[in-house]
Enzyme design. Structure first.
Site, PDB file in Angstrom:
ATOM      1  N   LYS A 182      13.563  88.006  62.964  1.00 59.07           N
ATOM      2  CA  LYS A 182      14.207  89.399  62.766  1.00 59.07           C
ATOM      3  C   LYS A 182      13.315  90.353  62.416  1.00 59.07           C
ATOM      4  CE  LYS A 182      17.284  91.538  59.394  1.00 59.07           C
ATOM      5  NZ  LYS A 182      16.719  92.864  59.834  1.00 59.07           N
ATOM      6  N   GLY A 222       6.481  93.121  54.648  1.00 58.85           N
ATOM      7  CA  GLY A 222       7.590  94.144  54.179  1.00 58.85           C
ATOM      8  C   GLY A 222       7.389  94.282  52.823  1.00 58.85           C
ATOM      9  N   SER A 223       8.232  94.771  52.024  1.00 63.94           N
ATOM     10  CA  SER A 223       8.155  95.285  50.455  1.00 63.94           C
ATOM     11  C   SER A 223       8.099  94.298  49.688  1.00 63.94           C
ATOM     12  CB  SER A 223       9.553  96.038  50.376  1.00 63.94           C
ATOM     13  OG  SER A 223      10.678  95.285  50.023  1.00 63.94           O
ATOM     14  N   THR A 224       7.213  94.542  48.695  1.00 67.51           N
ATOM     15  CA  THR A 224       7.187  93.364  47.433  1.00 67.51           C
ATOM     16  C   THR A 224       8.752  92.856  47.085  1.00 67.51           C
ATOM     17  OG1 THR A 224       4.984  94.463  47.135  1.00 67.51           O
ATOM     18  CG2 THR A 224       6.039  92.962  45.226  1.00 67.51           C
ATOM     19  N   VAL A 269      11.429  92.813  48.276  1.00 63.40           N
ATOM     20  CA  VAL A 269      12.424  92.062  49.291  1.00 63.40           C
ATOM     21  C   VAL A 269      11.568  90.598  49.279  1.00 63.40           C
ATOM     22  CG1 VAL A 269      12.863  91.521  51.629  1.00 63.40           C
ATOM     23  CG2 VAL A 269      13.150  93.767  50.705  1.00 63.40           C
ATOM     24  N   GLU A 312       2.895  89.174  53.462  1.00 68.01           N
ATOM     25  CA  GLU A 312       2.097  90.400  53.132  1.00 68.01           C
ATOM     26  C   GLU A 312       2.939  91.787  52.930  1.00 68.01           C
ATOM     27  OE1 GLU A 312       0.696  93.941  53.690  1.00 68.01           O
ATOM     28  OE2 GLU A 312       0.591  93.502  55.699  1.00 68.01           O
ATOM     29  N   CYS A 314       0.340  99.596  55.812  1.00 65.17           N
ATOM     30  CA  CYS A 314       0.282  98.907  54.498  1.00 65.17           C
ATOM     31  C   CYS A 314      -1.260  99.156  53.692  1.00 65.17           C
ATOM     32  CB  CYS A 314       0.309  97.420  54.837  1.00 65.17           C
ATOM     33  SG  CYS A 314       1.775  96.851  55.749  1.00 65.17           S
ATOM     34  N   GLU A 317       4.465 102.883  45.296  1.00 61.10           N
ATOM     35  CA  GLU A 317       3.931 102.720  46.630  1.00 61.10           C
ATOM     36  C   GLU A 317       4.899 103.782  47.199  1.00 61.10           C
ATOM     37  OE1 GLU A 317       3.438  99.776  50.280  1.00 61.10           O
ATOM     38  OE2 GLU A 317       5.229  99.206  49.094  1.00 61.10           O
TER      39      GLU A 317
END
Length: 545
Positions: free
Chosen positions: A213, A266-268, A270, A294, A328, A426
């Protein structure tokens, strides 16, 4: 079936084309951009080798030109997630039993297709769909993705070659690297087409089957990736590409007994939620899933008083503002000594005045749009708050405009508090926060850099003093998984600087290295005895005579 110990072609980093005026590659890329803009494409999901269309369409528009329609993609639901898992599991036996060299050939062919006939198509898709300029698209969608495919094939062979060094008399010890038992879920981000391709491909290369996805804002280029893999000969069902609501996808994937692992960027927030969900459901799975991710970064540049001011300024200009600060690894907080700051500031302000901002189709534009209106509004909010704060000085930029696209002017904030919000959180955009420290506070600033952020992805030290470099390298050893000396903190190259961070930045499984591929196999030790014992008795049991 062929038998042999096969050597794969030695991987070499793909040459980066420069797209200068009147170059062949510039003309070819402009033609690809014109062709892409001239049509509105209909993008299906790919499940079990079939194109799946639901009729529930989501529009795709360039972030820098949101009035232009590139096409639409078909949005799925839980039933399509289930269908993708079923297709993956149906393909699993044939795929994992295929000789490794046959799997390798597919991904090596994909690399050649990207280097040749698909190079400009995938670059154009990345430029239009993700608002990357020509050079940023080239180093990402073409070169890095090609490097991932070629180097991963090499790493795969090295993993298979690792065998027990000793076999006792009459014994043969072997080590087999099995694919995981189940399916792998790849959840990929918007900012790098190469990451979007590598996360499903690396797991599949090791014999796994994948449900993939991508971010909705990366679907335009993800469709090209799938076309390349299909043309390269990837069998139906090995990688299944779906588009659906994240929580709905997760509800199916993370409750399935055959869920074997997630490959995530993606985001921390999530990622932490996913980890928590997996932990809650751990009793449901046939195996303990591999969790590879990551995530975020609050990447730093630290200048020592001995640093070259021009080198510091360029590291910040490129590190903070290339691809609008949406890497990132982008520099988003900087620590500059007071003695150096006037020269660094003068250089940055002068050069930022030359930045051209606009659509990616105009190759003179260094700055393009941020990815979405959500990102635009978030960044505008932080900039407005900084303007209203008496302890923050706007050194450059500070403007934004969404009338044509999601344009945020590159902005430099000088803060009086090293823990000001933009030094810690961030932002993922072209906003750089600078804290100016007294030259005598070098020891203190090292502690501040190390302790400010929950993240530990990338960081850079600029200095001409080798003692200072050695000290920073040691003291900041846990503050960045990728550490740069006298360079910007971005631009990791596959095969040269494996990428990943720890702390709140992920599991540090180093994409672009053997370390990452090892997460997608499960070793089995095999001991074969040639002359089996026929009596249970050991010599020590014999009676003394």
């Amino acid at each position: 079936m062929l038998k042999g110990f096969f050597n794969v072609p030695a991987p070499v980093n793909e040459q980066v084309l420069n797209y200068g005026p009147r170059s062949v590659e510039r003309a070819a890329l402009k033609a690809a951009l014109t062709e892409a803009r001239a049509q509105q494409i209909d993008i299906p999901m790919y499940i079990g080798g079939k194109e799946v269309r639901t009729g529930k369409l989501v529009e795709l528009r360039p972030p820098h030109d949101h009035k232009h329609l590139l096409g639409s993609f078909h949005y799925g639901d839980k039933s399509h997630v289930t269908a993708a898992i079923d297709a993956a599991l149906a393909a699993k036996a044939d795929w994992e039993n295929l000789p490794w060299e046959q799997r390798a050939a597919i991904f090596l062919k994909a690399a050649e297709l990207l280097a040749g006939p698909y190079r400009y198509k995938i670059n154009a898709a990345t430029m239009l769909g993700q608002s990357k300029n020509a050079y940023q698209a080239e180093i990402d969608a073409a070169c890095e993705f090609i490097d991932f495919l070629r180097f991963n094939v090499q790493y795969m062979t090295e993993i298979y070659q690792q065998q027990p060094p000793v076999s006792g008399k009459g014994v043969w010890n072997r080590l087999e690297q099995r694919p995981l038992e189940g399916f792998v879920f790849a959840l990929t981000p918007f900012n790098f087409t190469a990451i979007a391709g590598n996360l499903p491909a690396s797991a599949a290369m090791m014999g796994n089957v994948v449900v993939w996805k991508p971010a909705d804002t990366q679907v335009y280029a993800a469709n090209v990736i799938m076309q390349v893999l299909i043309e390269a000969g990837l069998p139906a069902g090995v990688i299944n590409l779906i588009y659906a609501d994240g929580p709905e996808v997760g509800d199916v994937v993370f409750n399935h007994p055959d869920f074997a692992g997630i490959h995530f960027t993606g985001s921390t927030k999530v990622f932490q939620h996913i980890w928590q969900t997996i932990g809650t459901n751990i009793h449901k799975y046939k195996t303990y899933p591999r969790i590879v991710g990551e995530t975020g970064g609050k990447d730093f540049v630290l200048a020592h008083p001995s640093a070259n001011a021009d080198a510091v300024a360029v590291a910040l200009l490129r590190g903070a503002f290339e691809y609008q600060g949406q890497k990132c690894s982008a520099a988003s907080r900087a620590y500059i000594p007071a003695s150096l700051w006037p020269a660094v500031q003068e250089h940055m302000v002068r050069e930022m005045a030359t930045f051209k901002m606009g659509p990616t189709e105009d190759f003179e534009n260094f700055i393009n749009a941020v990815i979405s209106e959500v990102s635009f509004d978030k960044l505008a909010k932080y900039i407005d708050a900084a303007k209203a704060d008496k302890d923050v000085e706007i050194i450059a930029g500070g403007n934004y405009d969404k009338s044509q696209g999601w344009f945020i002017q590159p902005t430099v904030l000088r803060v009086n508090d090293p823990y000001y919000v933009t030094m810690c959180e961030e932002l993922f955009g072209p906003v750089l926060s600078v804290y100016v420290y007294e030259d005598s506070e070098w020891d203190k600033i090292l502690d501040i850099v190390d302790g400010t952020s929950i993240y530990a992805l990338t960081g850079a030290i600029l200095s001409q003093d080798r003692y200072a470099i050695a000290e920073a390298t040691q003291r900041l050893r846990n503050a960045a998984g990728n550490f740069y000396i006298n360079d910007k903190p971005t631009g990791a190259v596959v095969g040269q600087q494996p990428f990943g961070g720890a702390r709140g930045s992920g599991t540090n499984d180093k994409a672009g290295s053997m370390i990452n591929l090892l997460r997608w196999v499960s070793p089995r030790t095999i001991k074969e005895t040639f002359d089996s014992p026929k009596d249970y008795r050991y010599p020590f049991l014999q009676k003394e005579v």
